[in-house]
Write a protein that holds these residues in place. Structure first.
Motif, PDB file in Angstrom:
ATOM      1  N   PHE A  38      47.765  35.056  43.191  1.00  0.00           N
ATOM      2  CA  PHE A  38      46.770  34.394  42.340  1.00  0.00           C
ATOM      3  C   PHE A  38      46.110  33.231  43.090  1.00  0.00           C
ATOM      4  O   PHE A  38      44.889  33.070  43.032  1.00  0.00           O
ATOM      5  CB  PHE A  38      47.394  33.905  41.035  1.00  0.00           C
ATOM      6  N   ALA A  39      46.895  32.448  43.800  1.00  0.00           N
ATOM      7  CA  ALA A  39      46.332  31.340  44.586  1.00  0.00           C
ATOM      8  C   ALA A  39      45.382  31.869  45.657  1.00  0.00           C
ATOM      9  O   ALA A  39      44.320  31.279  45.907  1.00  0.00           O
ATOM     10  CB  ALA A  39      47.448  30.518  45.218  1.00  0.00           C
ATOM     11  N   GLN A  40      45.745  32.982  46.279  1.00  0.00           N
ATOM     12  CA  GLN A  40      44.866  33.584  47.289  1.00  0.00           C
ATOM     13  C   GLN A  40      43.560  34.051  46.647  1.00  0.00           C
ATOM     14  O   GLN A  40      42.475  33.834  47.195  1.00  0.00           O
ATOM     15  CB  GLN A  40      45.571  34.757  47.958  1.00  0.00           C
ATOM     16  N   TRP A  41      43.653  34.704  45.501  1.00  0.00           N
ATOM     17  CA  TRP A  41      42.476  35.182  44.769  1.00  0.00           C
ATOM     18  C   TRP A  41      41.556  34.020  44.411  1.00  0.00           C
ATOM     19  O   TRP A  41      40.353  34.077  44.648  1.00  0.00           O
ATOM     20  CB  TRP A  41      42.947  35.937  43.521  1.00  0.00           C
ATOM     21  N   ARG A  42      42.118  32.959  43.855  1.00  0.00           N
ATOM     22  CA  ARG A  42      41.299  31.809  43.455  1.00  0.00           C
ATOM     23  C   ARG A  42      40.671  31.127  44.658  1.00  0.00           C
ATOM     24  O   ARG A  42      39.546  30.625  44.572  1.00  0.00           O
ATOM     25  CB  ARG A  42      42.122  30.803  42.650  1.00  0.00           C
ATOM     26  N   ALA A  43      41.335  31.105  45.787  1.00  0.00           N
ATOM     27  CA  ALA A  43      40.750  30.519  46.996  1.00  0.00           C
ATOM     28  C   ALA A  43      39.535  31.315  47.460  1.00  0.00           C
ATOM     29  O   ALA A  43      38.587  30.756  48.006  1.00  0.00           O
ATOM     30  CB  ALA A  43      41.796  30.450  48.105  1.00  0.00           C
ATOM     31  N   ILE A  44      39.538  32.616  47.210  1.00  0.00           N
ATOM     32  CA  ILE A  44      38.420  33.482  47.619  1.00  0.00           C
ATOM     33  C   ILE A  44      37.238  33.357  46.652  1.00  0.00           C
ATOM     34  O   ILE A  44      36.099  33.192  47.080  1.00  0.00           O
ATOM     35  CB  ILE A  44      38.885  34.946  47.722  1.00  0.00           C
ATOM     36  N   VAL A  45      37.502  33.446  45.345  1.00  0.00           N
ATOM     37  CA  VAL A  45      36.397  33.479  44.373  1.00  0.00           C
ATOM     38  C   VAL A  45      36.089  32.133  43.729  1.00  0.00           C
ATOM     39  O   VAL A  45      34.953  31.885  43.312  1.00  0.00           O
ATOM     40  CB  VAL A  45      36.651  34.534  43.266  1.00  0.00           C
ATOM     41  N   VAL A  52      34.325  38.674  45.236  1.00  0.00           N
ATOM     42  CA  VAL A  52      35.104  39.451  44.265  1.00  0.00           C
ATOM     43  C   VAL A  52      35.543  40.772  44.887  1.00  0.00           C
ATOM     44  O   VAL A  52      36.718  41.153  44.798  1.00  0.00           O
ATOM     45  CB  VAL A  52      34.312  39.682  42.964  1.00  0.00           C
ATOM     46  N   ALA A  53      34.629  41.471  45.524  1.00  0.00           N
ATOM     47  CA  ALA A  53      34.979  42.747  46.161  1.00  0.00           C
ATOM     48  C   ALA A  53      36.073  42.546  47.206  1.00  0.00           C
ATOM     49  O   ALA A  53      37.049  43.306  47.257  1.00  0.00           O
ATOM     50  CB  ALA A  53      33.740  43.381  46.792  1.00  0.00           C
ATOM     51  N   HIS A  54      35.943  41.510  48.019  1.00  0.00           N
ATOM     52  CA  HIS A  54      36.942  41.214  49.048  1.00  0.00           C
ATOM     53  C   HIS A  54      38.289  40.865  48.417  1.00  0.00           C
ATOM     54  O   HIS A  54      39.342  41.359  48.834  1.00  0.00           O
ATOM     55  CB  HIS A  54      36.438  40.072  49.932  1.00  0.00           C
ATOM     56  N   GLY A  55      38.275  39.991  47.410  1.00  0.00           N
ATOM     57  CA  GLY A  55      39.502  39.568  46.756  1.00  0.00           C
ATOM     58  C   GLY A  55      40.220  40.697  46.043  1.00  0.00           C
ATOM     59  O   GLY A  55      41.448  40.801  46.097  1.00  0.00           O
ATOM     60  N   LEU A  56      39.454  41.561  45.385  1.00  0.00           N
ATOM     61  CA  LEU A  56      40.072  42.711  44.719  1.00  0.00           C
ATOM     62  C   LEU A  56      40.713  43.635  45.745  1.00  0.00           C
ATOM     63  O   LEU A  56      41.830  44.110  45.551  1.00  0.00           O
ATOM     64  CB  LEU A  56      39.038  43.472  43.889  1.00  0.00           C
TER      65      LEU A  56
END
Length: 96
Positions: A73-80, A22-26
């Protein structure tokens, strides 16, 4: 300003990796979205596999269109997303 509230349940034992994701994605994805103001992550006490992600946006559309319908959004979901036990429940609230 609106508040996005995401109720997230993660897989057992995934807390440290999820919090880091989460920290990385944010930091690397979400904060670069137009209309993003800030975010906080809160872990449940009675249910430590349950989290609330509170995200402030300038407008509802900044989240639902500008972010959710973008590649970010796709990048965020791939991370978390790999840490989710089930899809998050997301609602929007008036921020005062």
């Amino acid at each position: 300003m609106i508040l996005e509230v995401a109720e997230i349940e993660i897989r057992a034992g995934a807390a440290p990796a999820f919090e880091a994701a989460v920290a990385h994605g944010l930091d690397t994805v979400v904060r670069h979205s137009p209309g993003f103001i800030g975010a906080r992550l809160r872990r449940g006490i009675e249910s430590p596999q349950r989290y609330l992600l509170l995200v402030e946006w300038e407008t509802l559309e900044a989240h639902t269109v500008g972010f959710r319908q973008s590649e970010r959004f796709a990048q965020w979901r791939a991370i978390v997303g790999p840490h989710f036990a089930q899809p998050p429940r997301v609602e929007h609230f008036e921020a005062g």
